[in-house]
Design an enzyme around this catalytic site. Structure first.
Site, PDB file in Angstrom:
ATOM      1  N   HIS A 168       0.800  -1.219   0.000  1.00  0.00           N
ATOM      2  CA  HIS A 168       0.000   0.000   0.000  1.00  0.00           C
ATOM      3  C   HIS A 168       0.832   1.267   0.000  1.00  0.00           C
ATOM      4  O   HIS A 168       0.407   2.296  -0.509  1.00  0.00           O
ATOM      5  CB  HIS A 168      -1.044  -0.048   1.110  1.00  0.00           C
ATOM      6  CG  HIS A 168      -2.187  -0.916   0.680  1.00  0.00           C
ATOM      7  ND1 HIS A 168      -2.277  -2.235   1.045  1.00  0.00           N
ATOM      8  CD2 HIS A 168      -3.219  -0.669  -0.154  1.00  0.00           C
ATOM      9  CE1 HIS A 168      -3.337  -2.761   0.463  1.00  0.00           C
ATOM     10  NE2 HIS A 168      -3.930  -1.836  -0.263  1.00  0.00           N
ATOM     11  N   GLU A 200     -11.723 -10.016  -6.341  1.00  0.00           N
ATOM     12  CA  GLU A 200     -10.300 -10.038  -5.989  1.00  0.00           C
ATOM     13  C   GLU A 200      -9.891 -11.330  -5.296  1.00  0.00           C
ATOM     14  O   GLU A 200      -8.760 -11.471  -4.845  1.00  0.00           O
ATOM     15  CB  GLU A 200      -9.920  -8.814  -5.155  1.00  0.00           C
ATOM     16  CG  GLU A 200     -10.777  -8.532  -3.952  1.00  0.00           C
ATOM     17  CD  GLU A 200     -10.345  -7.260  -3.212  1.00  0.00           C
ATOM     18  OE1 GLU A 200      -9.291  -6.701  -3.506  1.00  0.00           O
ATOM     19  OE2 GLU A 200     -11.096  -6.845  -2.308  1.00  0.00           O
ATOM     20  N   ASP A 235      -5.022  -8.061  -5.431  1.00  0.00           N
ATOM     21  CA  ASP A 235      -5.289  -9.227  -4.596  1.00  0.00           C
ATOM     22  C   ASP A 235      -5.569 -10.461  -5.434  1.00  0.00           C
ATOM     23  O   ASP A 235      -5.143 -11.559  -5.083  1.00  0.00           O
ATOM     24  CB  ASP A 235      -6.460  -8.945  -3.646  1.00  0.00           C
ATOM     25  CG  ASP A 235      -5.984  -8.170  -2.437  1.00  0.00           C
ATOM     26  OD1 ASP A 235      -4.945  -8.558  -1.869  1.00  0.00           O
ATOM     27  OD2 ASP A 235      -6.613  -7.155  -2.086  1.00  0.00           O
ATOM     28  N   CYS A 271      -9.632  -2.031 -11.153  1.00  0.00           N
ATOM     29  CA  CYS A 271      -9.120  -0.940 -10.321  1.00  0.00           C
ATOM     30  C   CYS A 271      -7.825  -1.308  -9.617  1.00  0.00           C
ATOM     31  O   CYS A 271      -7.296  -0.541  -8.835  1.00  0.00           O
ATOM     32  CB  CYS A 271     -10.168  -0.497  -9.310  1.00  0.00           C
ATOM     33  SG  CYS A 271     -10.550  -1.757  -8.096  1.00  0.00           S
TER      34      CYS A 271
HETATM   35  C1  PEP Z   1      -6.832  -4.752  -5.421  1.00  0.00           C
HETATM   36  O1  PEP Z   1      -6.707  -5.677  -4.628  1.00  0.00           O
HETATM   37  O2  PEP Z   1      -6.531  -4.847  -6.635  1.00  0.00           O
HETATM   38  C2  PEP Z   1      -7.323  -3.447  -4.978  1.00  0.00           C
HETATM   39  C3  PEP Z   1      -7.607  -2.492  -5.831  1.00  0.00           C
HETATM   40  O3  PEP Z   1      -7.458  -3.249  -3.632  1.00  0.00           O
HETATM   41  P1  PEP Z   1      -6.249  -2.977  -2.628  1.00  0.00           P
HETATM   42  O4  PEP Z   1      -5.002  -2.761  -3.457  1.00  0.00           O
HETATM   43  O5  PEP Z   1      -6.593  -1.791  -1.823  1.00  0.00           O
HETATM   44  O6  PEP Z   1      -6.190  -4.226  -1.838  1.00  0.00           O
HETATM   45 MG    MG Z   2      -7.654  -5.542  -2.690  1.00  0.00          MG
END
Ligand code: PEP
Ligand code: MG
Length: 756
Positions: free
Chosen positions: A364, A605, A629, A676
Site C-alpha cells: 500500500h 479479488e 489481490d 481498479c
Molecule cells: C486490489 O486488490 O486490486 C485493490 C484495488 O485493492 P487494494 O489494493 O486496496 O487491496
Molecule cells: Mg484488494
C-alpha cells in the site's frame, strides 16, 4: 552449532565492508570446523572467480588467484551449483594448482556455492591436509553457512562499494553496480538519501555526519540526563518493594550510564563528527559484542540491560520532531520499511523519491507513492540502509534500480533521462482534454484511484471521468480512533463534490492484511487469509452501518455515489452487505433525508469470486476487478514479499484467463466490469485490457495520461489480435515481453522505461 552460526551471521551483518565480512567468515569457519584452510572466492564482473579472503593459504595470494570459467575446482562448484567433497583434490582432473597459495599441503577439499537470488556469487571452501572426505555434518554446516551468508555478502559488497567511493585513491575491487530492487512507482528521481528509522530501534539508526558538534553534544547530554532522571524516579518508587541487593541494580545502571566506556565513548564519537543517535548505536553495539564474548553467563546477560539503557536514550533523542531542515530539497526517503506515516511526515515539496528495503509494487505504501507521483523502488534488499544517509542517490522506478553515489557517467545519463521524462510528461499533459477512444472508435472510460484528499486537485484536472476507487481506509489509518459518522460524511462529501457530475466509487473499509489501524490491532498468523475487508465489517455492523450512513448522507443532492464492497468470497457476504446498505438507506429516508439509492458493486479479488462472478453480477450494478489481490491469491504470491516478487505478475496467463471469465459471466447479466488494481495503470497491460472487453479502468493519476496515450494509438481490432497472440503464451514473462515490444514498435517505449 546454531548459536555459532547465529553469531557469525550477526557479525558479518555488522561488518563495515566486504573485506571485513570475508575476514570474519574465513577465520571463524576455519576455527569452528577445526580445518586447516577456509577461503572465499567471489565472482567478478568478468565472470571469473577471485580469491577474496583466506585463512590458511598464503595471504599474498588474495586478489591474485583468478579462475576463469571452466578452470579449477572452484568453477566446477560454481557451474554445478552444488557442493564438491573430495578426499584428494590434487587427483581430480579439474584441480588447478597455484604456487602462490601454498596449497600443496592440502588433500581434502569441500567447496560449496554461495547463491544469492538464484545466482552463484561465489564459492566457500574448506581444506585439510589429511586425505579424507569431510563428513556429512561438515558438508551440511558449510551449506548452511553459505546460504545464510549469501545475502550478508551481497550486502557487505554494496556497503564496501559505498565506502570505497569515499576513498577514491583505493583501488576498487568490484565494479560499481546498481542495487536491484523492484519497480514501485514509475519515474526517475535524483536527490539526497534521508534514512528514516522506527522508534527506539538501535540497530536501524543510520550513520549521519554533523557539523555542529556542540549542539549535538547538548542533545546527547539532554537525553542522558532525562534517562538518569527516569531511573532515579523508578528507583524511588521501588525503594521499599525490592530487596536491597536488587534495588542496588538502579545504582549500577546509573554508574553504567555515567561510565567513561559508555557515555565517554558516545561523546568521543560525536566529537569525531557523528550525530548523537549514530554514536549511541555504535557504542551500544560495541558493548554488546564484548559482553557476548564473555564466558560468565551472568555477565553475558547484562547485555540486555545495556540495550535497554541505549533504547531509552534513543527514545529521548528521537523525541525532537524532525524539522524542515532535516529534509533538504530533493529528499529521497529511505527506510527498511517505508510506512504511509513516514511519507506523510515529509513536506510534499521536499520529497522526490522513495526507496524501501521491504515490500513490493502492490504494497500500500507503493500505491500511495504512485498517487503522489513519487518514483519509487521497493524490495531493495541489498541496500546498506544505515550507510547511505546524506548520499546522492538515483531512483529508477521503471527498472527498480538504485544507484548510490553514482559515477559521473551514470549521473549524466540520468540527468538526460530526467529531462526527457519532463518533456514526455509535458506532452502527456496534452492528453487531459482528449477523449479516451481507440483509433477505431471504442470508448474506454478512465477513472482515478485515490484515498487522499491532498491529491484531489491534480485528479480534477487529469481528464479523469470520475473516481473509480476511493480507498476509505486511508483516512481511517491516519487517525487515533474510528472516525464518527459526521467526520466521515465531511470527508466523503469533499470527494463527491470534487467530482460532482461524475461517478465516484467509495469502497467500504478494507482493513486487515497489510493495512492495520493503530487503534484496532489484529494479530494473525496469516493476515491476508484472515479477518480482512468485508469479513471485518460484516462482523461489526455498527462500523459498517456508520460508514454507509456517512456515504449516503454525503451524497445528498449530488447523487454520484457508487458503493464498492471489498474481499467478497461468498454470495451470502454480498446479500448480507446489501441488506445492511438497504437498512441504512431506509433509516435515512425515515429520518427525512432526500436520498437516491446508490449503485452498488463488488470487487472481484478472490479466486472464489471469479467462479461465482455470474451470481454476483446479477445482484449488483457493476463489478470491479482488484488485480492486486486477485494476482496474489491466484498465484499464491504475497503481494508484499520482495523475495517472491519475481513470481508476482498480473500478466500471468492464469490471471488473464480468470479476468476473461469474469467479463464473460458479467456480460450475461449486462453488468459492466472495471479494473481498479494496479494492472489498470500499467501501460503494457492496457492493450490486453482493451481487448478483454473491460469497460473502464481506474488508476493512479500519474498513470492516466500514459494509459490514455496507449488507448488512443491502438485499434480494438489490433488489440484483439495481440490478445490472441498472448493467449497462446504460457508464462507472464513472455506475455510482458510481447506486449512491451508492441509499445516500443508504436514509439511508446518511454512509458515503460526511463527516457522518452
Ligand atoms: C486490489 O486488490 O486490486 C485493490 C484495488 O485493492 P487494494 O489494493 O486496496 O487491496
Ligand atoms: Mg484488494
Amino acid at each position: 552449532m546454531l548459536e555459532t552460526l547465529k553469531r557469525l551471521v550477526q557479525e558479518v551483518n555488522q561488518a563495515r565492508n566486504l573485506e571485513q565480512a570475508l575476514t570474519i567468515i574465513v577465520s571463524q569457519v576455519k576455527s569452528v570446523m577445526g580445518v586447516d584452510v577456509c577461503s572465499v572466492y567471489l565472482k567478478n564482473a568478468n565472470d571469473q572467480y577471485v580469491l577474496m579472503a583466506t585463512d590458511g593459504l598464503q595471504d599474498k595470494a588474495v586478489g591474485k588467484v583468478v579462475l576463469k570459467t571452466g578452470q579449477g575446482l572452484v568453477s566446477l562448484v560454481a557451474s554445478r551449483a552444488e557442493p564438491i567433497n573430495l578426499k584428494q583434490a590434487p587427483a581430480h582432473p579439474n584441480y588447478k594448482y597455484f604456487k602462490i597459495t601454498g596449497e600443496e599441503h592440502y588433500n581434502a577439499f569441500l567447496g560449496v556455492p554461495i547463491i544469492h537470488h538464484r545466482n552463484v556469487v561465489g564459492v566457500l571452501i574448506i581444506q585439510a591436509s589429511k586425505a579424507q572426505r569431510f563428513d556429512e555434518e561438515a558438508e551440511t554446516f558449510l551449506i548452511t553457512v553459505a546460504a545464510q551468508l549469501a545475502g550478508a555478502i551481497a550486502h557487505a559488497e554494496v556497503s564496501g562499494e559505498v565506502d570505497e567511493l569515499n576513498t577514491p585513491t583505493k583501488k576498487r575491487v568490484i565494479d560499481s553496480r546498481p542495487i536491484i530492487g523492484l519497480p514501485g512507482a514509475s519515474g526517475v528521481a535524483m536527490g539526497k538519501a534521508r534514512v528514516v528509522y522506527p522508534l527506539a530501534d538501535l540497530d536501524a539508526v543510520p550513520e549521519r555526519k554533523i557539523e555542529n558538534i556542540p549542539e549535538e553534544l547538548e542533545k546527547f547530554e539532554k537525553a542522558l540526563s532525562a534517562v538518569k532522571q527516569e531511573l532515579r524516579i523508578m528507583s524511588k518508587r521501588l525503594e521499599d518493594k525490592l530487596p536491597v541487593q536488587d534495588h542496588a541494580l538502579f545504582d549500577a545502571y546509573l554508574l553504567m550510564l555515567e561510565s567513561d566506556s559508555l557515555s565517554g565513548s558516545i561523546r568521543k564519537r560525536i566529537e569525531a563528527g557523528s550525530w548523537a543517535a549514530g554514536a549511541l548505536s555504535e557504542t551500544i553495539q560495541e558493548h554488546e559484542k564484548v559482553f557476548n564474548e564473555m564466558e560468565d553467563s551472568y555477565l553475558r546477560e547484562r547485555v540486555d540491560d545495556i540495550r535497554d539503557l541505549g533504547r531509552r536514550i534513543l527514545m529521548h533523542l528521537q523525541q525532537d520532531a524532525p524539522t524542515e531542515t532535516d529534509f533538504p530539497p530533493n529528499t529521497i526517503l529511505v527506510s527498511e520499511e517505508v510506512t504511509p506515516s513516514m511519507l506523510a511526515d515529509i513536506p510534499v515539496d521536499k520529497i522526490t523519491g522513495v526507496i524501501s528495503v521491504r515490500g513490493s509494487r502492490t504494497s500500500h505504501v507503493a500505491i500511495l507513492a504512485r498517487a503522489l507521483g513519487l518514483p519509487t523502488v521497493m524490495g531493495a534488499s541489498d541496500l546498506p540502509v544505515r550507510r547511505i544517509d546524506g548520499r546522492e542517490v538515483i531512483v529508477d522506478g521503471y527498472s527498480g534500480r538504485v544507484y548510490v553515489s553514482p559515477a559521473e557517467t551514470i549521473r549524466k545519463e540520468y540527468k538526460q533521462l530526467l529531462t526527457q521524462e519532463i518533456e514526455l510528461s509535458e506532452e502527456l499533459q496534452g492528453m487531459n482534454e482528449l477523449p479516451s477512444v481507440t483509433l477505431d472508435g471504442e470508448k474506454i472510460h478512465l477513472y482515478v484511484n485515490t484515498g487522499l484528499l491532498a491529491d484531489m486537485s491534480p485528479t480534477q484536472t487529469s481528464g479523469a471521468e470520475g473516481i473509480g476507487l476511493y480507498r476509505t481506509e486511508f483516512p481511517f489509518m491516519i487517525r487515533q480512533r474510528f472516525p464518527g459518522e459526521d467526520e466521515q460524511r465531511l470527508i466523503y462529501r469533499q470527494v463527491l463534490e470534487a467530482f460532482a457530475t461524475k461517478p465516484v466509487v467509495l469502497r467500504t473499509l478494507d482493513v486487515g492484511g497489510d493495512k492495520a489501524l493503530p487503534y484496532f490491532p489484529i494479530e494473525e498468523e496469516n493476515p491476508f487469509l484472515g479477518w480482512r475487508g468485508i469479513r471485518i465489517t460484516l462482523d461489526h455492523p455498527e462500523i459498517f452501518l456508520v460508514q454507509i450512513r456517512a456515504m449516503l448522507r454525503a451524497s445528498i443532492g449530488l447523487n454520484n455515489l457508487n458503493i464498492l464492497l471489498p474481499m467478497i468470497s461468498e454470495v451470502s457476504e454480498l446479500t448480507d452487505s446489501l441488506a445492511l446498505i438497504h437498512q441504512a438507506y431506509e433509516e435515512l429516508l425515515e429520518e427525512g433525508e432526500e436520498l437516491l439509492m446508490p449503485k452498488v458493486g463488488v470487487m472481484i479479488e478472490v479466486p472464489a469470486a471469479v467462479y461465482q462472478a455470474g451470481s454476483l453480477a446479477r445482484r449488483v450494478d457493476f463489478l470491479s476487478i482488484g488485480t492486486n489481490d486477485l494476482t496474489q491469491y491466484l498465484l499464491a504470491v504475497d503481494r508484499n514479499n520482495a523475495r517472491v516478487a519475481d513470481l508476482y505478475d498480473s500478466l500471468h496467463p492464469s490471471v488473464i484467463r480468470a479476468m476473461l471469465q469474469v467479463v464473460e459471466s458479467a456480460r450475461v447479466h449486462n453488468t459492466p466490469v472495471s479494473v481498479c488494481g494496479e494492472m489498470a495503470g500499467d501501460p503494457v497491460a492496457a492493450i490486453a485490457l482493451v481487448a478483454m472487453g473491460i469497460d473502464s479502468l481506474s488508476m493512479s493519476v500519474a498513470s492516466l495520461p500514459k494509459v490514455k496515450w496507449v488507448i488512443r494509438n491502438l485499434t480494438r481490432e489490433r488489440a484483439n489480435e495481440i490478445l490472441s497472440e498472448v493467449l497462446i503464451m504460457e508464462d507472464a514473462h513472455s506475455i510482458r515481453a510481447h506486449l512491451s515490444e508492441q509499445l516500443e514498435q508504436a514509439g511508446m517505449g518511454g512509458l515503460i522505461r526511463a527516457g522518452k
